[in-house]
Design a protein around this motif. Structure first.
Motif, PDB file in Angstrom:
ATOM      1  N   GLU A 173       0.358  -1.951  37.510  1.00 11.28           N
ATOM      2  CA  GLU A 173      -0.106  -0.673  36.976  1.00 11.28           C
ATOM      3  C   GLU A 173       0.613  -0.324  35.680  1.00 11.28           C
ATOM      4  OE1 GLU A 173       0.562   1.965  40.174  1.00 11.28           O
ATOM      5  OE2 GLU A 173      -1.144   1.250  41.373  1.00 11.28           O
ATOM      6  N   SER A 181     -15.422   3.478  30.567  1.00  6.98           N
ATOM      7  CA  SER A 181     -15.104   2.064  30.767  1.00  6.98           C
ATOM      8  C   SER A 181     -14.746   1.809  32.217  1.00  6.98           C
ATOM      9  CB  SER A 181     -13.939   1.642  29.859  1.00  6.98           C
ATOM     10  OG  SER A 181     -12.771   2.383  30.168  1.00  6.98           O
ATOM     11  N   ARG A 195      -4.809   0.275  27.528  1.00  3.72           N
ATOM     12  CA  ARG A 195      -4.778   1.732  27.560  1.00  3.72           C
ATOM     13  C   ARG A 195      -6.177   2.276  27.851  1.00  3.72           C
ATOM     14  NH1 ARG A 195      -1.801   2.054  21.703  1.00  3.72           N
ATOM     15  NH2 ARG A 195       0.042   0.775  22.253  1.00  3.72           N
ATOM     16  N   PRO A 196      -6.266   3.334  28.630  1.00  5.37           N
ATOM     17  CA  PRO A 196      -7.582   3.915  28.922  1.00  5.37           C
ATOM     18  C   PRO A 196      -8.264   4.392  27.635  1.00  5.37           C
ATOM     19  CG  PRO A 196      -5.896   4.783  30.403  1.00  5.37           C
ATOM     20  CD  PRO A 196      -5.182   4.023  29.336  1.00  5.37           C
ATOM     21  N   ASP A 235     -12.156   9.830  26.491  1.00  6.20           N
ATOM     22  CA  ASP A 235     -13.510  10.284  26.821  1.00  6.20           C
ATOM     23  C   ASP A 235     -14.339  10.495  25.561  1.00  6.20           C
ATOM     24  OD1 ASP A 235     -13.052  10.254  29.521  1.00  6.20           O
ATOM     25  OD2 ASP A 235     -12.364  12.318  29.592  1.00  6.20           O
ATOM     26  N   SER A 280     -20.211   7.737  32.667  1.00  6.09           N
ATOM     27  CA  SER A 280     -19.241   7.491  33.731  1.00  6.09           C
ATOM     28  C   SER A 280     -19.934   7.202  35.062  1.00  6.09           C
ATOM     29  CB  SER A 280     -18.306   8.688  33.868  1.00  6.09           C
ATOM     30  OG  SER A 280     -19.039   9.874  34.101  1.00  6.09           O
ATOM     31  N   TYR A 291     -12.906  -1.613  34.597  1.00 10.61           N
ATOM     32  CA  TYR A 291     -12.290  -2.950  34.566  1.00 10.61           C
ATOM     33  C   TYR A 291     -12.115  -3.433  35.996  1.00 10.61           C
ATOM     34  CZ  TYR A 291      -9.407  -6.777  32.840  1.00 10.61           C
ATOM     35  OH  TYR A 291      -8.948  -8.027  32.507  1.00 10.61           O
ATOM     36  N   GLN A 342      -0.886  -2.395  32.989  1.00 12.71           N
ATOM     37  CA  GLN A 342      -2.198  -1.883  32.609  1.00 12.71           C
ATOM     38  C   GLN A 342      -2.076  -0.685  31.676  1.00 12.71           C
ATOM     39  OE1 GLN A 342      -4.526   0.015  35.680  1.00 12.71           O
ATOM     40  NE2 GLN A 342      -6.409  -0.861  34.865  1.00 12.71           N
ATOM     41  N   ARG A 343      -1.120   0.210  31.986  1.00  6.04           N
ATOM     42  CA  ARG A 343      -0.958   1.386  31.135  1.00  6.04           C
ATOM     43  C   ARG A 343      -0.498   1.012  29.735  1.00  6.04           C
ATOM     44  NH1 ARG A 343       1.245   3.514  36.004  1.00  6.04           N
ATOM     45  NH2 ARG A 343       3.340   3.000  35.292  1.00  6.04           N
TER      46      ARG A 343
END
Length: 396
Positions: free
Chosen positions: A133, A154, A141-142, A145, A363, A156, A136-137
């Motif tokens: 995790e 998105s 990166r997310p 919006d 979404s 994954y 991933q961060r």
């Protein structure tokens, strides 16, 4: 046009609460079993022996609680068996009760040891999840919006168990004139391809706003990947030389990292003041343009080779331009989506599925696709998969 809060929720709201049993009540069940078995065994005729059933209590506890609770219940079960033997056999000196106690002790020790090993494995998995995790961060990166006049969503899906990231990647960056988006797929899957994904993402984030034209950015990314692969090839050559026999260098098999690794990618540029999208396709599946009147693959007339194979390019990267007006949506995906197979080896029909849900919010659309894709493959993908939906919003 401002986004409403519910547009940011990737899952439709479900107000029904799922029933979950009380864990404390479940862990009390073994204690109740000990009491019931002990009382019934004492009250039963001499020909009926229920004492050996007491081993069920620690075995059940091992599936509900940790090693300490299992050990405690095992001790109580042994004590209960001793009580039964003392009452029914008038002491613990008989061969029958001693044999029962020895057998229950041996099985209890085995149960506790297995629970200790399971606890250790669960702690290791928790550490793996924590590291995954964190990676991933930092790495993937997310996506925001909203970025500029675009709404992004998105999803994954990593192929390897306990992994959150792998060889698929995406990133967005603002430029003085618009927004740039990168979606790519490293050859390979899972954690083994994480290094190449990190390299490309770092290069894109560093250079996306520095190159005014998309071909320059594509050339820079290809050069970064080629340089990294050249370093890997040199390291592999040194390892072959060092690892060879004393009679001479190990024979070169003719394969190296640079010939085995590459990254398919699509680069997109969304100008803020325009109604179009510009893209360079480097061996990647074509994005899908979603409109009320149908779905159109944005197939490039002049596709480029994957990143890392820039020497195969015939010349300068060619930019493809497609209309992209307010209300239009673009679905960008990796080949892990369209190459996913069901039990009958049938590929996932992405276009057909999208056609049924393209009116949903981005979404929600991705949530439906994710759920349907996992159902198609039986819950487990053979390759990493990523999907990004871009919607051009109307002017505020």
């Amino acid at each position: 046009m401002p986004l409403r809060q519910r547009d940011r929720d990737p899952r439709p709201r479900d107000r029904r609460r799922s029933w979950r049993p009380d864990r404390r009540a479940l862990t009390a069940l073994p204690l109740a079993l000990i009491v019931v078995i002990t009382v019934v065994d004492i009250l039963s005729p001499p020909s009926i022996h229920l004492g050996p059933l007491l081993i069920v209590a620690p075995a059940l506890t091992a599936s509900l609680a940790g090693a300490r609770a299992t050990f405690g219940v095992a001790v109580l079960a042994l004590a209960a068996l001793a009580v039964v033997g003392g009452v029914r056999e008038a002491g613990l000196t008989t061969t029958n009760i001693q044999t029962q106690l020895a057998a229950q002790l041996a099985v209890s020790v085995l149960i506790v040891v297995l629970r200790v090993l399971r606890d250790r494995h669960e702690r290791e998995l928790a550490r793996v999840r924590s590291v995954s995790e964190a990676a991933q961060r930092v790495l993937l990166r997310p996506l925001p919006d909203r970025i500029g006049p675009l709404h992004l969503a998105s999803v994954y899906l990593a192929a390897e168990a306990e992994a959150q990231v792998g060889g698929d990647l995406y990133a967005a960056a603002r430029t003085p004139t618009g927004t740039r988006l990168l979606v790519g797929d490293v050859r390979g899957k899972g954690l083994s391809s994480l290094g190449d994904a990190a390299l490309l993402l770092g290069a894109f984030r560093a250079a996306a706003h520095l190159h005014a034209e998309l071909p320059g950015l594509a050339a820079y990314l290809d050069g970064s990947v080629c340089w990294d692969l050249a370093q890997l090839s040199a390291q592999a050559s040194r390892r072959r030389l060092v690892g060879g026999s004393g009679d001479g260098p190990e024979e070169d098999t003719g394969t190296d990292a640079s010939s085995e690794s590459f990254i398919t990618a699509v680069l997109l540029d969304f100008p803020d003041d325009g109604t179009e999208v510009r893209l360079i396709d480097c061996g990647h599946p074509p994005p899908l343009l979603l409109r009320a009147d149908g779905i159109t693959p944005l197939a490039a007339d002049h596709p480029a080779p994957p990143l890392g194979l820039g020497e195969l390019a015939p010349g300068e990267y060619q930019v493809e331009v497609f209309p992209f007006r307010p209300g239009d949506r673009l679905l960008i995906y990796t080949d892990g989506v369209i190459e996913a197979r069901d039990a009958h080896k049938r590929f996932y029909p992405l276009t057909e599925r999208v056609a049924a849900w393209q009116a949903d919010r981005p979404s929600v659309l991705l949530h439906r696709l994710r759920r349907d894709l996992l159902a198609h493959v039986g819950g487990r993908l053979d390759d990493d998969a990523a999907m990004v939906v871009v919607e051009r919003l109307a002017d505020d």
